[in-house]
Design a protein around this motif. Sequence first.
Motif, mmCIF file in Angstrom:
data_model
loop_
_atom_site.group_PDB
_atom_site.id
_atom_site.type_symbol
_atom_site.label_atom_id
_atom_site.label_comp_id
_atom_site.label_asym_id
_atom_site.label_seq_id
_atom_site.Cartn_x
_atom_site.Cartn_y
_atom_site.Cartn_z
ATOM 1 N N LYS A 135 0.812 -1.244 0.162
ATOM 2 C CA LYS A 135 -0.102 0.123 0.161
ATOM 3 C C LYS A 135 0.883 1.189 -0.026
ATOM 4 O O LYS A 135 0.475 2.351 -0.567
ATOM 5 C CB LYS A 135 -0.873 0.177 1.181
ATOM 6 N N ALA A 136 1.860 1.201 0.931
ATOM 7 C CA ALA A 136 2.753 2.429 0.871
ATOM 8 C C ALA A 136 3.548 2.586 -0.409
ATOM 9 O O ALA A 136 3.557 3.869 -0.782
ATOM 10 C CB ALA A 136 3.865 2.129 1.953
ATOM 11 N N HIS A 137 3.942 1.570 -1.014
ATOM 12 C CA HIS A 137 4.657 1.877 -2.414
ATOM 13 C C HIS A 137 3.530 2.344 -3.457
ATOM 14 O O HIS A 137 3.688 3.484 -4.091
ATOM 15 C CB HIS A 137 5.048 0.217 -3.050
ATOM 16 N N GLU A 138 2.539 1.673 -3.375
ATOM 17 C CA GLU A 138 1.160 2.190 -4.258
ATOM 18 C C GLU A 138 0.923 3.631 -3.958
ATOM 19 O O GLU A 138 0.933 4.494 -4.785
ATOM 20 C CB GLU A 138 -0.035 1.395 -3.945
ATOM 21 N N ARG A 139 0.785 3.937 -2.692
ATOM 22 C CA ARG A 139 0.512 5.527 -2.441
ATOM 23 C C ARG A 139 1.634 6.378 -2.864
ATOM 24 O O ARG A 139 1.229 7.379 -3.654
ATOM 25 C CB ARG A 139 0.394 5.633 -1.159
ATOM 26 N N ALA A 140 2.868 5.925 -2.634
ATOM 27 C CA ALA A 140 4.176 6.894 -3.485
ATOM 28 C C ALA A 140 3.992 6.946 -4.646
ATOM 29 O O ALA A 140 4.446 8.213 -5.349
ATOM 30 C CB ALA A 140 5.291 6.226 -2.834
ATOM 31 N N GLY A 198 17.902 9.536 12.678
ATOM 32 C CA GLY A 198 16.997 10.655 13.269
ATOM 33 C C GLY A 198 15.491 10.600 12.936
ATOM 34 O O GLY A 198 14.872 10.987 13.408
ATOM 35 N N ARG A 199 15.541 9.917 11.599
ATOM 36 C CA ARG A 199 13.939 9.913 11.061
ATOM 37 C C ARG A 199 13.448 8.717 11.434
ATOM 38 O O ARG A 199 12.459 8.520 11.351
ATOM 39 C CB ARG A 199 14.316 10.216 9.593
ATOM 40 N N THR A 200 14.203 7.481 11.435
ATOM 41 C CA THR A 200 13.940 6.139 11.627
ATOM 42 C C THR A 200 14.828 5.399 12.482
ATOM 43 O O THR A 200 16.009 5.811 12.381
ATOM 44 C CB THR A 200 13.647 5.424 10.617
ATOM 45 N N ARG A 238 13.163 7.012 0.833
ATOM 46 C CA ARG A 238 11.791 7.563 1.063
ATOM 47 C C ARG A 238 11.209 7.184 2.476
ATOM 48 O O ARG A 238 11.605 6.128 2.811
ATOM 49 C CB ARG A 238 10.619 7.025 -0.023
ATOM 50 N N LEU A 239 10.619 8.042 3.391
ATOM 51 C CA LEU A 239 10.087 7.420 4.551
ATOM 52 C C LEU A 239 8.724 7.085 4.497
ATOM 53 O O LEU A 239 8.002 7.862 3.920
ATOM 54 C CB LEU A 239 10.359 8.587 5.380
ATOM 55 N N ASP A 240 8.468 6.050 4.870
ATOM 56 C CA ASP A 240 7.065 5.330 4.552
ATOM 57 C C ASP A 240 6.802 4.795 6.011
ATOM 58 O O ASP A 240 7.456 4.460 6.703
ATOM 59 C CB ASP A 240 7.067 4.149 3.508
ATOM 60 N N VAL A 241 5.437 4.743 6.171
ATOM 61 C CA VAL A 241 4.872 4.264 7.245
ATOM 62 C C VAL A 241 3.848 3.204 6.985
ATOM 63 O O VAL A 241 2.654 3.149 7.043
ATOM 64 C CB VAL A 241 3.798 5.363 8.165
ATOM 65 N N PRO A 242 4.260 2.021 6.805
ATOM 66 C CA PRO A 242 3.601 0.728 6.342
ATOM 67 C C PRO A 242 2.772 0.331 7.524
ATOM 68 O O PRO A 242 1.596 -0.009 7.297
ATOM 69 C CB PRO A 242 4.569 -0.346 6.045
ATOM 70 N N LEU A 243 3.034 0.228 8.475
ATOM 71 C CA LEU A 243 2.361 -0.128 9.861
ATOM 72 C C LEU A 243 2.040 0.964 10.808
ATOM 73 O O LEU A 243 1.289 1.937 10.382
ATOM 74 C CB LEU A 243 2.860 -1.366 10.448
ATOM 75 N N GLU A 279 4.871 2.588 12.218
ATOM 76 C CA GLU A 279 6.207 3.112 12.613
ATOM 77 C C GLU A 279 7.133 3.634 11.374
ATOM 78 O O GLU A 279 6.740 2.906 10.213
ATOM 79 C CB GLU A 279 7.194 1.983 13.032
ATOM 80 N N ALA A 280 7.766 4.666 11.344
ATOM 81 C CA ALA A 280 8.310 5.044 10.257
ATOM 82 C C ALA A 280 9.503 4.136 9.585
ATOM 83 O O ALA A 280 10.216 3.899 10.613
ATOM 84 C CB ALA A 280 8.819 6.460 10.319
ATOM 85 N N MET A 281 9.455 3.770 8.477
ATOM 86 C CA MET A 281 10.480 2.950 7.956
ATOM 87 C C MET A 281 11.167 3.430 6.763
ATOM 88 O O MET A 281 10.638 4.029 6.024
ATOM 89 C CB MET A 281 9.801 1.493 7.668
ATOM 90 N N PRO A 282 12.468 2.986 6.592
ATOM 91 C CA PRO A 282 13.281 3.339 5.213
ATOM 92 C C PRO A 282 12.651 2.680 4.029
ATOM 93 O O PRO A 282 12.603 1.208 4.311
ATOM 94 C CB PRO A 282 14.573 3.084 5.741
ATOM 95 N N ALA A 283 12.672 3.230 3.111
ATOM 96 C CA ALA A 283 12.223 2.642 1.791
ATOM 97 C C ALA A 283 13.479 3.176 0.751
ATOM 98 O O ALA A 283 13.573 4.290 0.547
ATOM 99 C CB ALA A 283 11.046 2.854 1.248
ATOM 100 N N LEU A 284 14.125 2.191 0.245
ATOM 101 C CA LEU A 284 15.182 2.597 -0.826
ATOM 102 C C LEU A 284 14.716 2.280 -2.169
ATOM 103 O O LEU A 284 13.802 1.469 -2.345
ATOM 104 C CB LEU A 284 16.384 1.646 -0.757
ATOM 105 N N VAL A 285 14.824 3.626 -2.958
ATOM 106 C CA VAL A 285 14.073 3.380 -4.296
ATOM 107 C C VAL A 285 15.287 3.415 -5.447
ATOM 108 O O VAL A 285 16.276 4.126 -5.192
ATOM 109 C CB VAL A 285 13.420 4.764 -4.488
ATOM 110 N N TYR A 286 15.113 2.382 -6.074
ATOM 111 C CA TYR A 286 16.016 1.992 -7.313
ATOM 112 C C TYR A 286 15.136 2.064 -8.460
ATOM 113 O O TYR A 286 13.993 1.891 -8.550
ATOM 114 C CB TYR A 286 16.517 0.547 -7.121
ATOM 115 N N GLY A 287 15.954 2.282 -9.559
ATOM 116 C CA GLY A 287 15.267 2.514 -11.115
ATOM 117 C C GLY A 287 15.585 0.836 -11.520
ATOM 118 O O GLY A 287 16.674 0.295 -11.291
ATOM 119 N N ALA A 288 14.780 0.498 -12.382
ATOM 120 C CA ALA A 288 14.845 -0.724 -13.094
ATOM 121 C C ALA A 288 14.282 -0.488 -14.647
ATOM 122 O O ALA A 288 13.199 -0.593 -14.861
ATOM 123 C CB ALA A 288 14.150 -1.946 -12.552
ATOM 124 N N GLY A 289 15.062 0.374 -15.584
ATOM 125 C CA GLY A 289 14.683 0.620 -16.706
ATOM 126 C C GLY A 289 13.323 1.591 -16.605
ATOM 127 O O GLY A 289 13.570 2.687 -15.751
#
Lengths: 186, 261
Positions: free
Chosen positions: B131-136, B159-161, B181-186, B188-198
């Motif tokens: 859901k968090a990915h989808e929202r982003a 300091g952020r998570t 990106r900082l996401d809140v899947p449940l 708690e704020a959790m780190p999300a790393l964002v990579y490109g794939a084509g």
Amino acid sequence: VDLVELKTAQAAAQRSRFQALVLPHLDDATNLAWWLAGNRSDAEDIVQEAVLRAFKYFDRFSGEKARPWLLAIVRNTCASWMQKNRPRHLTLVGDPRSEAEMEQGAEIETAPSPESQSEHRELAREIDRAVASLPPDFREAILLREIQELSYKEIAAVLDVPIGTVMSRIARGRKLLQIQLKEAVG
Amino acid sequence: MSIFEPMGFIMDCESLHLYFDGELDTVAALAFEKHLETCVQCRADLAEFREIRRHLQGELSRMPAGDGLRQKIEAGLSDAQDEDTPPVRRRSTTWQKFAIAACVVAMVSSGATHYLEQPNEEALWTQGIVKAHERAMLADHRIDVASSNRHTVKPWFSGRTTVAPLVVDLGDAGFPLIGGRLDVPLNEAMPALVYGAGPHVISLYMRPASGEAAPALRKIDGFSVLAWTGNGFAYTVVTDADGTEAGAFQKAFAAKAATMP
């Protein structure tokens, strides 16, 4: 509490339970369907339909073994599928071997020496032929017993017949294989 | 040919298949073995049935479920569930909460809890990050910190998570680091790393975990979701790229992570 969230969480839990309990038996389900239907594309259609049916009725699954449970659904799906898609007078004598040879040819050719390799392949072909030529009732009983290694009681549940019937189908199927293979292998 | 046993068992050729299939109890099996000693035909048949079983189990062709079939089934499961889940999200009203509570109490007291699946934490987490990915993606809010430099991305999270993510550069493998990106899947704020794939975007979530688990791919709401455990983290990839691409990313990431101190 969000009603939708709760439902979504329950659905996700239901699905991961299904994935953990039932999907590990997908290979067995596919193999059975292949041997019952006689060709790959029918088998895949049947398995797909059967697994979705299993998922739909998963709440009725209560703790018994998942493999015979799934195989029963595959077998029943197969039976109704064939009634629907195949004319009655067409007796099914599948030859999965020819498909197997085309698709797994490379794997089959891993035997040690050329002579024993072709000998081995010839024997394997005879075995496939013998099983394929069994009448469907006997073939499914033999497959469930010898390949799936189910007990008579489990087979009776899968086929929905009395244990006595399972007993006689296995005995007669085995006798037929014995005769066929004696002629072929000597 | 049949023999009569002192304990009252008559075992003859009829029982050969039962014996061979392990369907006789110990007493009956012993009685049958007595019969075997005297019956040449049964001994010969038994040897042949063993041979046939060995051939069937060893040489009979088998057809396993191919990847195509597995994917179709996963997709079918998603469709089946989507039909059951209403598409519009509604906040439950107070009386609904009471109704739910009353149902739960009723189910617990009636012993019907067996049928109520306990949503497990793992499933909630997975659902949450999808859901968090989808929202982003929908909000076009892919990144909070834009950088292809892992030495910039990693400190940004502190300091952020509470989770210090393992950030590796995968540009060489075709998955450039875009940022974090900082996401809140449940809750708690959790780190999300964002990579490109084509043309695709990969969100990589991680939280501390011990042990090792092989990558497992699922399709959820049309996204490829690939989870595995290793190097002190439970990782989950969520992406609109296909399963093969997700798998390639996982391999590249795991290989690089293994070389990190």
